[in-house]
Motif scaffolding. Structure first.
Motif, PDB file in Angstrom:
ATOM      1  N   PRO A  87       1.082   9.181   4.276  1.00 41.23           N
ATOM      2  CA  PRO A  87      -0.337   9.505   4.128  1.00 41.23           C
ATOM      3  C   PRO A  87      -1.043   9.433   5.492  1.00 41.23           C
ATOM      4  O   PRO A  87      -0.602   8.703   6.378  1.00 41.23           O
ATOM      5  N   LYS A  88      -2.107  10.196   5.635  1.00 44.88           N
ATOM      6  CA  LYS A  88      -2.836  10.240   6.916  1.00 44.88           C
ATOM      7  C   LYS A  88      -3.331   8.857   7.350  1.00 44.88           C
ATOM      8  O   LYS A  88      -3.382   8.558   8.527  1.00 44.88           O
ATOM      9  N   ASN A  89      -3.698   8.021   6.389  1.00 44.75           N
ATOM     10  CA  ASN A  89      -4.251   6.706   6.708  1.00 44.75           C
ATOM     11  C   ASN A  89      -3.199   5.597   6.638  1.00 44.75           C
ATOM     12  O   ASN A  89      -3.528   4.426   6.446  1.00 44.75           O
ATOM     13  N   LEU A  90      -1.928   5.941   6.815  1.00 47.64           N
ATOM     14  CA  LEU A  90      -0.848   4.950   6.689  1.00 47.64           C
ATOM     15  C   LEU A  90      -1.042   3.759   7.629  1.00 47.64           C
ATOM     16  O   LEU A  90      -0.865   2.610   7.212  1.00 47.64           O
ATOM     17  N   ASP A  91      -1.418   4.009   8.876  1.00 41.83           N
ATOM     18  CA  ASP A  91      -1.582   2.907   9.829  1.00 41.83           C
ATOM     19  C   ASP A  91      -2.625   1.902   9.336  1.00 41.83           C
ATOM     20  O   ASP A  91      -2.438   0.694   9.470  1.00 41.83           O
ATOM     21  N   LYS A  92      -3.705   2.397   8.756  1.00 36.99           N
ATOM     22  CA  LYS A  92      -4.759   1.515   8.221  1.00 36.99           C
ATOM     23  C   LYS A  92      -4.234   0.722   7.025  1.00 36.99           C
ATOM     24  O   LYS A  92      -4.452  -0.485   6.915  1.00 36.99           O
ATOM     25  N   ILE A  93      -3.516   1.390   6.126  1.00 37.03           N
ATOM     26  CA  ILE A  93      -2.938   0.718   4.956  1.00 37.03           C
ATOM     27  C   ILE A  93      -1.969  -0.370   5.410  1.00 37.03           C
ATOM     28  O   ILE A  93      -1.985  -1.495   4.893  1.00 37.03           O
ATOM     29  N   VAL A  94      -1.132  -0.055   6.392  1.00 42.73           N
ATOM     30  CA  VAL A  94      -0.154  -1.006   6.933  1.00 42.73           C
ATOM     31  C   VAL A  94      -0.869  -2.240   7.484  1.00 42.73           C
ATOM     32  O   VAL A  94      -0.470  -3.377   7.203  1.00 42.73           O
ATOM     33  N   GLN A  95      -1.931  -2.026   8.255  1.00 42.50           N
ATOM     34  CA  GLN A  95      -2.697  -3.158   8.809  1.00 42.50           C
ATOM     35  C   GLN A  95      -3.265  -4.030   7.688  1.00 42.50           C
ATOM     36  O   GLN A  95      -3.171  -5.260   7.745  1.00 42.50           O
ATOM     37  N   ASP A  96      -3.857  -3.395   6.683  1.00 41.67           N
ATOM     38  CA  ASP A  96      -4.456  -4.139   5.568  1.00 41.67           C
ATOM     39  C   ASP A  96      -3.404  -4.969   4.838  1.00 41.67           C
ATOM     40  O   ASP A  96      -3.626  -6.151   4.547  1.00 41.67           O
ATOM     41  N   ILE A  97      -2.268  -4.361   4.542  1.00 37.48           N
ATOM     42  CA  ILE A  97      -1.217  -5.071   3.808  1.00 37.48           C
ATOM     43  C   ILE A  97      -0.634  -6.193   4.663  1.00 37.48           C
ATOM     44  O   ILE A  97      -0.376  -7.287   4.166  1.00 37.48           O
ATOM     45  N   HIS A  98      -0.443  -5.936   5.946  1.00 40.31           N
ATOM     46  CA  HIS A  98       0.049  -6.979   6.855  1.00 40.31           C
ATOM     47  C   HIS A  98      -0.858  -8.211   6.771  1.00 40.31           C
ATOM     48  O   HIS A  98      -0.375  -9.334   6.611  1.00 40.31           O
ATOM     49  N   HIS A  99      -2.161  -7.998   6.858  1.00 37.21           N
ATOM     50  CA  HIS A  99      -3.104  -9.127   6.806  1.00 37.21           C
ATOM     51  C   HIS A  99      -3.076  -9.811   5.447  1.00 37.21           C
ATOM     52  O   HIS A  99      -3.131 -11.046   5.379  1.00 37.21           O
ATOM     53  N   GLU A 100      -2.976  -9.039   4.384  1.00 40.66           N
ATOM     54  CA  GLU A 100      -2.870  -9.591   3.026  1.00 40.66           C
ATOM     55  C   GLU A 100      -1.656 -10.508   2.899  1.00 40.66           C
ATOM     56  O   GLU A 100      -1.746 -11.625   2.381  1.00 40.66           O
TER      57      GLU A 100
END
Length: 164
Positions: A33-46
């Motif tokens: 997905p286009k926003n994969l980097d943002k999703i990855v950052q969010d999940i990493h922090h979670e």
């Protein structure tokens, strides 16, 4: 304080899901997905709200980092040691030509699971388990391998799979 991490439980779960995780991660390479980097950052922090590395430290017990020349220089300076003395005491060259610890667990891991050289630790240690990097699909094999060692990496892949 977070609970102790059951490393063996996570390893077994990761082993059971290796095939599924491999397939899932491969799909990221094809259609991220286009926003994969943002999703990855969010999940990493979670994930790191749930997993406290100091309750685990399995990476420090089982995986040795590759030392860059900058790492060696920085850590030797920290100990006020000459580079050859530091390398002689702690490092060896492995079959790939990388400088790694002579033995594991990490000699800088304290009984309290804290790193005694945290502020000057190797770059590879600071980046582990690499779940916050951009273009995560470029390291699928490493991510998959890390799920067997690191409960946070396992949870990361599980949550990423759920989210996508």
């Amino acid at each position: 304080m977070m609970q102790a991490v059951d490393i063996e439980k996570y390893k077994q779960l990761a082993l059971q899901k290796q095939k599924e995780h491999r397939k899932f991660l491969a799909t990221l390479k094809k259609k991220a997905p286009k926003n994969l980097d943002k999703i990855v950052q969010d999940i990493h922090h979670e994930v790191f709200q749930e997993i406290d590395c100091t309750q685990c430290a399995n990476c420090c017990r089982t995986l040795g980092p590759d030392f860059t020349e900058a790492d060696i220089t920085r850590i030797a300076k920290h100990f006020r040691m000459k580079l050859p003395a530091f390398e002689e005491m702690y490092l060896q060259v492995d079959e790939d030509g990388d400088k790694v610890f002579k033995s594991m667990p990490c000699p800088f891991l304290g009984e309290n699971n804290l790193c005694s050289i945290y502020d000057v630790r190797p770059k590879a240690c600071a980046a582990f388990p690499h779940t916050d990097r951009k273009k995560i699909y470029q390291i699928n094999n490493l991510t998959l391998k890390n799920t067997l060692i690191c409960p946070a990496a396992y949870l990361f892949v599980e949550k990423l799979q759920e989210r996508l």
